[in-house]
Design an enzyme around this catalytic site. Structure first.
Site, PDB file in Angstrom:
ATOM      1  N   GLY A  58       0.795  -1.222   0.000  1.00  0.00           N
ATOM      2  CA  GLY A  58       0.000   0.000   0.000  1.00  0.00           C
ATOM      3  C   GLY A  58       0.830   1.277   0.000  1.00  0.00           C
ATOM      4  O   GLY A  58       0.446   2.276  -0.615  1.00  0.00           O
ATOM      5  N   ASN A  59       2.001   1.250   0.674  1.00  0.00           N
ATOM      6  CA  ASN A  59       2.806   2.466   0.785  1.00  0.00           C
ATOM      7  C   ASN A  59       3.542   2.819  -0.501  1.00  0.00           C
ATOM      8  O   ASN A  59       4.158   3.861  -0.600  1.00  0.00           O
ATOM      9  CB  ASN A  59       3.801   2.350   1.950  1.00  0.00           C
ATOM     10  CG  ASN A  59       4.837   1.272   1.706  1.00  0.00           C
ATOM     11  OD1 ASN A  59       4.551   0.267   1.065  1.00  0.00           O
ATOM     12  ND2 ASN A  59       6.030   1.467   2.201  1.00  0.00           N
ATOM     13  N   LYS A 112     -12.729  -8.749   6.413  1.00  0.00           N
ATOM     14  CA  LYS A 112     -11.843  -7.716   5.866  1.00  0.00           C
ATOM     15  C   LYS A 112     -12.541  -6.347   5.870  1.00  0.00           C
ATOM     16  O   LYS A 112     -13.525  -6.139   5.153  1.00  0.00           O
ATOM     17  CB  LYS A 112     -11.458  -8.124   4.439  1.00  0.00           C
ATOM     18  CG  LYS A 112     -10.665  -7.101   3.677  1.00  0.00           C
ATOM     19  CD  LYS A 112      -9.232  -7.014   4.146  1.00  0.00           C
ATOM     20  CE  LYS A 112      -8.499  -5.878   3.438  1.00  0.00           C
ATOM     21  NZ  LYS A 112      -7.209  -5.590   4.047  1.00  0.00           N
ATOM     22  N   LYS A 134      -3.914  -9.437  -1.570  1.00  0.00           N
ATOM     23  CA  LYS A 134      -2.966  -9.322  -2.684  1.00  0.00           C
ATOM     24  C   LYS A 134      -1.721 -10.199  -2.499  1.00  0.00           C
ATOM     25  O   LYS A 134      -1.127 -10.635  -3.473  1.00  0.00           O
ATOM     26  CB  LYS A 134      -2.564  -7.872  -2.931  1.00  0.00           C
ATOM     27  CG  LYS A 134      -1.650  -7.294  -1.857  1.00  0.00           C
ATOM     28  CD  LYS A 134      -0.433  -6.656  -2.442  1.00  0.00           C
ATOM     29  CE  LYS A 134       0.541  -6.173  -1.402  1.00  0.00           C
ATOM     30  NZ  LYS A 134       0.231  -6.157  -0.002  1.00  0.00           N
ATOM     31  N   LYS A 176       1.636 -12.148   4.351  1.00  0.00           N
ATOM     32  CA  LYS A 176       2.919 -12.136   3.634  1.00  0.00           C
ATOM     33  C   LYS A 176       3.733 -13.380   3.974  1.00  0.00           C
ATOM     34  O   LYS A 176       4.286 -14.039   3.103  1.00  0.00           O
ATOM     35  CB  LYS A 176       3.740 -10.887   3.993  1.00  0.00           C
ATOM     36  CG  LYS A 176       3.110  -9.616   3.478  1.00  0.00           C
ATOM     37  CD  LYS A 176       4.000  -8.420   3.751  1.00  0.00           C
ATOM     38  CE  LYS A 176       3.183  -7.154   3.782  1.00  0.00           C
ATOM     39  NZ  LYS A 176       2.315  -6.948   2.622  1.00  0.00           N
TER      40      LYS A 176
HETATM   41  P1  ADP Z   1       1.020  -3.836   2.686  1.00  0.00           P
HETATM   42  O1  ADP Z   1       0.156  -2.728   2.188  1.00  0.00           O
HETATM   43  O2  ADP Z   1       2.410  -3.739   2.176  1.00  0.00           O
HETATM   44  O3  ADP Z   1       0.402  -5.190   2.515  1.00  0.00           O
HETATM   45  P2  ADP Z   1       0.469  -4.108   5.546  1.00  0.00           P
HETATM   46  O4  ADP Z   1       0.183  -2.932   6.394  1.00  0.00           O
HETATM   47  O5  ADP Z   1      -0.669  -4.993   5.202  1.00  0.00           O
HETATM   48  O6  ADP Z   1       1.221  -3.547   4.251  1.00  0.00           O
HETATM   49  O7  ADP Z   1       1.588  -5.015   6.245  1.00  0.00           O
HETATM   50  C1  ADP Z   1       2.872  -4.515   6.559  1.00  0.00           C
HETATM   51  C2  ADP Z   1       2.902  -3.924   7.970  1.00  0.00           C
HETATM   52  O8  ADP Z   1       2.742  -4.937   8.942  1.00  0.00           O
HETATM   53  C3  ADP Z   1       4.195  -3.289   8.379  1.00  0.00           C
HETATM   54  O9  ADP Z   1       4.329  -1.983   7.882  1.00  0.00           O
HETATM   55  C4  ADP Z   1       4.133  -3.330   9.910  1.00  0.00           C
HETATM   56  O10 ADP Z   1       3.617  -2.120  10.412  1.00  0.00           O
HETATM   57  C5  ADP Z   1       3.117  -4.421  10.203  1.00  0.00           C
HETATM   58  N1  ADP Z   1       3.580  -5.551  11.007  1.00  0.00           N
HETATM   59  C6  ADP Z   1       2.781  -6.276  11.820  1.00  0.00           C
HETATM   60  N2  ADP Z   1       3.445  -7.287  12.383  1.00  0.00           N
HETATM   61  C7  ADP Z   1       4.709  -7.239  11.930  1.00  0.00           C
HETATM   62  C8  ADP Z   1       5.873  -8.056  12.125  1.00  0.00           C
HETATM   63  N3  ADP Z   1       5.846  -9.130  12.934  1.00  0.00           N
HETATM   64  N4  ADP Z   1       7.009  -7.715  11.489  1.00  0.00           N
HETATM   65  C9  ADP Z   1       7.039  -6.631  10.680  1.00  0.00           C
HETATM   66  N5  ADP Z   1       5.969  -5.834  10.427  1.00  0.00           N
HETATM   67  C10 ADP Z   1       4.798  -6.128  11.028  1.00  0.00           C
HETATM   68 MG    MG Z   2      -1.389  -5.901   3.457  1.00  0.00          MG
END
Ligand code: ADP
Ligand code: MG
Length: 317
Positions: free
Chosen positions: A15-16, A133, A218, A280
């Protein structure tokens, strides 16, 4: 046949990549962020990888749902599946134009093409009975009750911010357009596919496809696509440079290279939340179990370092 000597990488933009924290997410901001976010992709292309790009669409689909709501009675309503398709097209366009412009500067002649991708989900997936969701805007309790009554939406209360619609997020099974993706890759084109997790469809008894108003994660969709195109690598670019155990606690520990077994243990121990890092890590595990060589989780600006083994979390067999 895909050229066996070439390395194939599927890069999932988080997302970022398009909207940074604290931004409203105007189109100008999204284009500016996209220009920065594609540097890692350009590095891969210059290094000889065949690249397939996927991306999220959370904030964009949220905005579109709000527009649909505000134009009620004036413009035609768009179902969620169509909103996903619209944002997949618009985001694909932004990446496509930005990347072509950038490749031109490198004197690399490559076509970049977005495929509006339908993704099959199982109509008996238990997720349909348990929407989890959150999408779109926040509402107060009175508004939320009205929407649940009138539209049959499922809604959940977010402790501080109000009520929000929740939809089902079934698991992706198959990418409908996977042969087209492969053919374009064979022709040397850079393909953008499964954006926003893809447009969710189910298969009817007679074999026909029918859109459903749910969303697909995604990261899971990227994994299915990566296995379809027999990718060597799946790289998920996000807001952190590594996955951590005990994340956001004083004793948080970054993960370098971990095996599938270790990843599964940390998942079971609850280190990776469902709504963010969980999918992920699970997608990485699924990718390796399906025959992928290596999956990476890393920051949007750390592609080169991660491939050189200097950053990121790496999941290996
Ligand atoms: P994206 O849009 O890339 O899918 P998400 O917000 O869904 O991003 O997931 C990534 C985020 O998950 C990171 O930016 C972090 O804030 C968060 N996060 C939660 N748990 C963890 C973890 N164990 N290790 C690293 N990041 C984590
Ligand atoms: Mg995500």
């Amino acid at each position: 046949m895909l050229n066996a000597r070439k390395k194939i990488i599927v890069i999932a933009l988080g997302g970022n990549a398009l909207i940074q924290m604290g931004e409203a997410g105007s189109i100008a901001e999204q284009f500016a962020n996209t220009r920065k976010s594609i540097e890692g992709i350009v590095h891969c292309i210059k290094s000889g990888y065949d690249v397939v790009i996927t991306h999220g669409n959370g904030p964009q689909v949220g905005d579109l749902l709000l527009m649909v709501e505000l134009s009620q009675g004036k413009a035609q309503e768009l179902p969620l599946g169509v909103c996903v398709a619209d944002t997949e097209g618009a985001i694909g366009y932004m990446i496509q134009q930005t990347l072509v412009n950038r490749l031109q500067k490198e004197r690399i002649r490559k076509c970049v093409v977005t495929i509006l991708t339908q993704v099959i989900v199982d109509k008996d997936d238990p997720a349909f009975k348990n929407p989890t969701k959150p999408i779109g805007s926040f509402y107060n309790e009175i508004e939320a009750r009205k929407l649940m009554d009138e539209k049959g939406w499922a809604m959940v209360e977010d402790s501080r911010r109000g009520y929000r619609r929740v939809v089902a997020s079934p698991k992706p099974i198959e990418i409908v357009e996977n042969e087209s993706v492969k053919r374009l890759m064979e022709a040397g084109e850079v393909v953008i596919a499964a954006g926003g997790g893809g447009i969710p469809v189910i298969v009817e008894k007679d074999g026909s496809l029918e859109g459903v108003d749910v969303v697909i994660d995604k990261d899971y969709a990227s994994c299915v696509l990566a296995l379809d195109v027999k990718a060597d690598y799946l790289m998920m670019l996000t807001g952190v440079d590594k996955a951590y155990i005990d994340y956001a606690k004083p004793n948080q520990t970054p993960l370098g290279a971990i095996t599938v077994k270790e990843a599964e243990r940390y998942l079971a121990e609850g280190h990776f939340p469902e709504g963010s890092m969980g999918p992920k890590i699970q997608a990485a595990v699924n990718f390796i179990k399906g025959g992928g060589k290596c999956a990476y989780i890393t920051g949007i600006d750390k592609v080169e370092e991660t491939l050189a083994g200097k950053s990121g979390t790496k999941i290996v067999p």
